[in-house]
Design an enzyme around this catalytic site. Structure first.
Site, PDB file in Angstrom:
ATOM      1  CB  SER A 117     -17.787  -4.173 -27.616  1.00  0.00           C
ATOM      2  OG  SER A 117     -16.912  -5.141 -27.072  1.00  0.00           O
ATOM      3  N   GLY A 118     -18.031  -6.977 -29.377  1.00  0.00           N
ATOM      4  CA  GLY A 118     -17.258  -7.849 -30.250  1.00  0.00           C
ATOM      5  C   GLY A 118     -15.880  -8.147 -29.701  1.00  0.00           C
ATOM      6  N   GLY A 119     -15.509  -7.478 -28.601  1.00  0.00           N
ATOM      7  CA  GLY A 119     -14.240  -7.745 -27.957  1.00  0.00           C
ATOM      8  C   GLY A 119     -14.300  -9.025 -27.146  1.00  0.00           C
ATOM      9  CB  VAL A 120     -11.651 -10.903 -25.332  1.00  0.00           C
ATOM     10  CG1 VAL A 120     -11.585 -12.193 -24.517  1.00  0.00           C
ATOM     11  CG2 VAL A 120     -10.675 -10.951 -26.488  1.00  0.00           C
ATOM     12  CG  ASP A 121     -13.055  -8.275 -21.419  1.00  0.00           C
ATOM     13  OD1 ASP A 121     -12.372  -9.323 -21.402  1.00  0.00           O
ATOM     14  OD2 ASP A 121     -12.585  -7.160 -21.152  1.00  0.00           O
ATOM     15  CB  SER A 122     -18.751  -7.709 -24.742  1.00  0.00           C
ATOM     16  OG  SER A 122     -18.223  -7.687 -26.053  1.00  0.00           O
ATOM     17  CB  SER A 123     -17.082 -12.195 -27.410  1.00  0.00           C
ATOM     18  OG  SER A 123     -17.086 -11.160 -28.363  1.00  0.00           O
ATOM     19  CG  HIS A 163       5.839  -5.499  -4.274  1.00  0.00           C
ATOM     20  ND1 HIS A 163       4.521  -5.369  -3.894  1.00  0.00           N
ATOM     21  CD2 HIS A 163       6.476  -4.401  -3.801  1.00  0.00           C
ATOM     22  CE1 HIS A 163       4.358  -4.237  -3.228  1.00  0.00           C
ATOM     23  NE2 HIS A 163       5.534  -3.629  -3.155  1.00  0.00           N
ATOM     24  CD  GLU A 200       2.881  -8.135  -5.410  1.00  0.00           C
ATOM     25  OE1 GLU A 200       2.589  -6.989  -5.030  1.00  0.00           O
ATOM     26  OE2 GLU A 200       3.610  -8.903  -4.767  1.00  0.00           O
ATOM     27  CE  LYS A 233      -8.818  -8.639 -21.686  1.00  0.00           C
ATOM     28  NZ  LYS A 233     -10.071  -8.212 -22.360  1.00  0.00           N
ATOM     29  CB  CYS A 247       5.361  -4.112   0.389  1.00  0.00           C
ATOM     30  SG  CYS A 247       6.205  -2.528   0.116  1.00  0.00           S
ATOM     31  CE1 TYR A 248       1.107   0.996   5.727  1.00  0.00           C
ATOM     32  CE2 TYR A 248      -0.612  -0.684   5.597  1.00  0.00           C
ATOM     33  CZ  TYR A 248      -0.114   0.486   6.146  1.00  0.00           C
ATOM     34  OH  TYR A 248      -0.837   1.149   7.124  1.00  0.00           O
ATOM     35  N   GLY A 281       0.827  -1.199   0.000  1.00  0.00           N
ATOM     36  CA  GLY A 281       0.000   0.000   0.000  1.00  0.00           C
ATOM     37  C   GLY A 281       0.859   1.244   0.000  1.00  0.00           C
TER      38      GLY A 281
END
Length: 516
Positions: free
Chosen positions: A226-232, A172, A174, A372, A84-85, A57
């Site tokens: 939209s035709g993008g990955v997420d909405s498809s 970190h 990650e 993603k 870290c924090y 943080g």
């Protein structure tokens, strides 16, 4: 998620990497869930987690109103890892000391491992780690603490309370800049938390299909396609759950790539046989965006107009109660503090910004806790074709966030033509599916050039190509010179109004992937 799925809780102290920690955990086939830093020990215990990770943080433990965790979490008998924090608040809470460092330590460091058991199993000697801190631990709390690793600047780089499963690290693990970081996270999940690793995308699909059916009932869902990955992928997942109760609405906002509207209509209406309503709202969006140059204002306008168009389109759809979106984890972390967390806002996202309070439809976001790469895997398992599942990300606000300054019909056409050439050349080079994102950006500046022995004073197109696994961090791609040369030559020769092409070599951080 089945009831017995193993879970590790990530307490978010405002780090921009909190979602990345969650992703690293999932790479170990362990489900991760983010809770606000102030979640009580009772709330955490009710989740029945196998482990707890305290994120980094931006604060100092001694600042006024510095975020603190419930001290009782250290008495639950559940393994804890402070990062870290998270390490500093662990030490501070238990009675140790944290002091300002002589200088902020940011970047790569070499860490000497002193104990290769448990957390550092399979690692020994010196390893590279990524630091990002101003304060550091100067004294451990009373009790039997063991130093697991140190750097030349940080004595307590990794510590453990002996006879417990409480650990802390100053670096970190990650981020990709800690090459062995994934191994360290895996050691925590499997060696220390004793997770077997039974969370899979298949189990997520099963759970989400069940939840969608329970949530929607016999009502209808409208999805902004939209035709993008997420909405498809969201469309395919919802369709699997409720079938014909789903109506896809595709809005042409005038900010799409070249021939995008025709491609989407053919793919979903003709090939997938899904119900698709097409709305051409180009004129409405362009009128509202006229003269608007501020990126946040553009995003808000696009989000607001999008909902208005949906409201009108939904009037003819009986029993429509839900608006579905392809919102993902990175959408959320870059937009607003999650659950009241202090995460600094970078920019509002089209999926979570601009929605009015009086919106009549309820939101349905089945991908809102996936990264993603996980979304792509859901699409693969649902049978979507590769050219859809592996399509490079395209932002909901479309070319508006790849166009610096106010958009016009003329400048958008220039950007569309340039962008099409960029993607075409990247595909010809066989690089499209290897690169996270490749696109053009219209810059509101003109430069002098010479074309055909005549002076020109035309526009500049910037090209962006980045490699990433989740969109949270990214590095610019070192494209072959011949590919860059082909792109530049084609844009300047084929796109009227452009006489200069530049290449963006900024990584994320410090820049974002999109320019706005």
């Amino acid at each position: 998620m089945p009831e017995k799925t193993e879970t590790i809780i990530v307490l978010d102290f405002g780090s921009q990497y909190s979602q990345l920690i969650a992703r690293r955990i999932r790479e170990c086939n362990v489900y991760s869930k983010i809770l606000p830093f102030h979640a009580s020990a009772a709330v955490i215990k009710a989740e029945n987690p196998q482990g707890i990770i305290l994120s980094g943080g931006p604060n100092s433990v001694y600042q006024d109103n510095a975020p603190e965790c419930d001290p009782e979490i250290f008495n639950l008998g559940i393994p804890v890892l402070g990062i870290c924090y998270g390490l500093q608040i662990l030490i501070h809470t238990l009675g140790g000391e944290v002091i300002p460092g002589k200088a902020r330590e940011y970047g790569k460091a070499m860490m000497k491992i002193k104990d290769s058991s448990d957390l550092f199993e399979g690692l020994e000697g010196e390893i590279q780690v990524w630091m990002s801190h101003g304060d550091k631990v100067s004294k451990t709390p009373p009790g039997d603490f063991k130093v697991l690793a140190s750097t030349s600047n940080t004595e307590y780089c990794a510590v453990k309370i002996n006879n417990t499963n409480i650990y802390g690290i100053q670096f970190h693990p990650e981020v990709v800049h800690t090459p062995q970081g994934s191994r360290i996270v895996k050691n925590f999940c499997h060696n220390i938390c004793k997770c077997a690793g039974n969370w899979t995308i298949a189990s997520f699909i099963e759970r989400m299909v069940r939840e969608i059916r329970e949530t929607v009932g016999d009502k209808r869902v409208i999805l902004g396609l939209s035709g993008g990955v997420d909405s498809s992928v969201a469309s395919a997942l919802i369709y699997k759950a409720i079938g014909k109760q789903l109506t896809n609405i595709f809005v042409n906002n005038g900010l799409l790539r070249k021939n995008e509207a025709d491609r989407v209509r053919k793919l979903f209406s003709d090939n997938f046989q899904m119900e698709l309503v097409y709305v051409d709202a180009t004129e409405q969006f362009m009128t509202k965006l006229a003269g608007v140059s501020d990126p946040e204002t553009k995003r808000k306008i696009i989000g607001h107009e999008f909902v208005e168009v949906f409201d009108r389109a939904s009037d003819s759809i009986e029993d429509a109660e839900f608006l579905a979106q392809g919102t993902t984890y990175p959408d959320v972390i870059e937009s607003v503090p999650i659950d009241g967390n202090p995460a600094a806002m970078i920019k509002s996202h089209h999926n979570v910004g601009g929605l009015p309070d009086d919106m009549e439809l309820k939101l349905l976001e089945p991908l809102a806790r996936l990264f993603k790469d996980e979304v792509r895997e859901v699409g693969r398992q649902l049978g979507l074709p590769k050219d859809v599942v592996m399509r490079q990300p395209f932002p909901g606000p479309g070319l508006a966030v790849r166009h610096i300054g106010a958009v016009t019909t003329e400048s958008l056409d220039i950007l569309r033509d340039a962008d099409e050439i960029i993607v075409d050349e990247i595909k010809k080079a066989g690089l499209y599916y290897e690169i996270w994102q490749t696109f053009g950006v219209f810059l509101p500046v003109k430069t002098v050039g010479v074309m055909g022995d005549e002076r020109t004073y035309d526009n500049v197109i910037a090209m962006r190509a980045v490699e990433s696994s989740d969109g949270m961090t990214a590095d610019w791609v070192k494209l072959p010179y011949e590919v860059l040369e082909s792109i530049s030559n084609r844009i300047i020769n084929e796109v009227r109004g452009v006489n200069r092409v530049v290449y963006d070599i900024t990584s994320k951080p410090p820049g974002t992937i999109e320019w706005e």
